[in-house]
Design a protein around this motif. Structure first.
Motif, PDB file in Angstrom:
ATOM      1  N   SER A 152       0.763  -1.220   0.052  1.00 23.74           N
ATOM      2  CA  SER A 152       0.186  -0.042  -0.029  1.00 23.74           C
ATOM      3  C   SER A 152       0.824   1.223   0.168  1.00 23.74           C
ATOM      4  O   SER A 152       1.887   1.346   0.712  1.00 23.74           O
ATOM      5  CB  SER A 152      -0.995   0.024   1.130  1.00 23.74           C
ATOM      6  N   ASP A 223      -1.719  -0.828  -4.027  1.00 22.83           N
ATOM      7  CA  ASP A 223      -2.791  -0.224  -3.466  1.00 22.83           C
ATOM      8  C   ASP A 223      -2.337   1.319  -3.280  1.00 22.83           C
ATOM      9  O   ASP A 223      -1.471   1.550  -2.456  1.00 22.83           O
ATOM     10  CB  ASP A 223      -3.382  -0.673  -2.050  1.00 22.83           C
ATOM     11  N   GLU A 255      -6.328   0.103  -6.764  1.00 23.71           N
ATOM     12  CA  GLU A 255      -5.554  -1.318  -6.794  1.00 23.71           C
ATOM     13  C   GLU A 255      -4.977  -1.760  -8.230  1.00 23.71           C
ATOM     14  O   GLU A 255      -5.764  -1.223  -9.214  1.00 23.71           O
ATOM     15  CB  GLU A 255      -6.349  -2.328  -6.310  1.00 23.71           C
TER      16      GLU A 255
END
Length: 264
Positions: A152, A223, A255
């Protein structure tokens, strides 16, 4: 002298960076003088990679031990290994900051093996992440990192999320990184503009939380969260109301998948 003595004792014990104990190294920043020639995949990209320059003795170690690449190293700012006191090599203000900061270590891969013995050279973003100054001392050891599952990212600049096909850009720029460490801020340069991205979370196989992952030769999910700039703007605005805007703002997380690639 203390660094040389420590590493010499480790070699006598048959350990060192590739054993259970970490070696000690003096850190220096990479400069434009280290830039590879035109035609190299890393030309103009060393500052936007996870590559470090290692001493020549390392190549004999990895070849002698028949270690399969990629070769990853964990780098930790050095406090006294026996008393826990701040290292005499470390400025007191930085030692205080480091006790409070979540990034206690990061991971890197090798650029080449031309550094003087007991020295390593690293990109500026690594030194900033660990709050290192030139000639500070770090502990470093060889590690095997798990393959990545998901990473992420949070860009600092809103412009990053507005790039056309942002995940294709991310895949292109991540090829200069062999691994990523949670809590660090990595840097890209795309079309002449520099971007900073915080690594918010790293998940390994079966989405298990880990401190760092290998992304080279791995298919990873990415992400991308709303940028820090967008969050600041959102905090200044009133909550959702007559305007019809939502608390989440105009940009939501996106994503994608970064395909594994072989390093050349």
């Amino acid at each position: 002298m203390a660094v040389e003595d420590h590493n010499g004792l480790l070699r006598l014990e048959g350990g060192g960076v590739f054993g259970e104990k970490a070696g000690h190294f003096i850190v220096m920043p990479m400069t434009e003088l280290f830039d590879p020639p035109l035609g190299s995949i890393l030309h103009g990209k060393l500052q936007y990679s996870d590559k470090i320059m290692l001493p020549k003795s390392f190549i004999y170690e990895v070849l002698g031990r028949k270690l399969e690449p990629p070769w990853h190293f964990e780098i930790t700012p050095l406090d006294d290994l026996y008393t826990g006191a701040p290292s005499p090599f470390l400025a007191p203000s930085l030692a205080h900051w480091r006790r409070r900061h979540p990034v206690q270590a990061l991971h890197a891969s090798n650029f080449d093996f031309r550094a003087p013995e007991n020295y390593i050279f690293m990109p500026d973003w690594m030194m900033l992440s660990l709050r290192l100054r030139p000639r500070d001392v770090v502990a470093m050891r060889f590690v095997r990192l798990p393959e990545g599952g998901l990473v992420s990212f949070q860009p600092h600049q809103a412009a990053f999320n507005k790039l056309a096909n942002v995940h294709a850009v991310l895949e292109q720029e991540l090829k200069y990184y062999s691994c990523v460490t949670q809590g660090t801020t990595i840097r890209f340069k795309h079309n002449g503009k520099e971007y900073a991205l915080d690594v918010l979370e790293t998940l390994g196989p079966k989405d298990v939380k880990v401190d760092a992952i290998k992304i080279q030769d791995s298919d990873i999910r990415t992400d991308i969260r709303p940028s820090k700039e967008e969050e600041k703007i959102r905090r200044r605005k009133p909550a959702a109301g007559a305007s019809g805007t939502t608390a989440k703002g105009e940009t939501t997380k996106r994503e994608g998948i970064v395909k594994g690639r072989k390093e050349t």
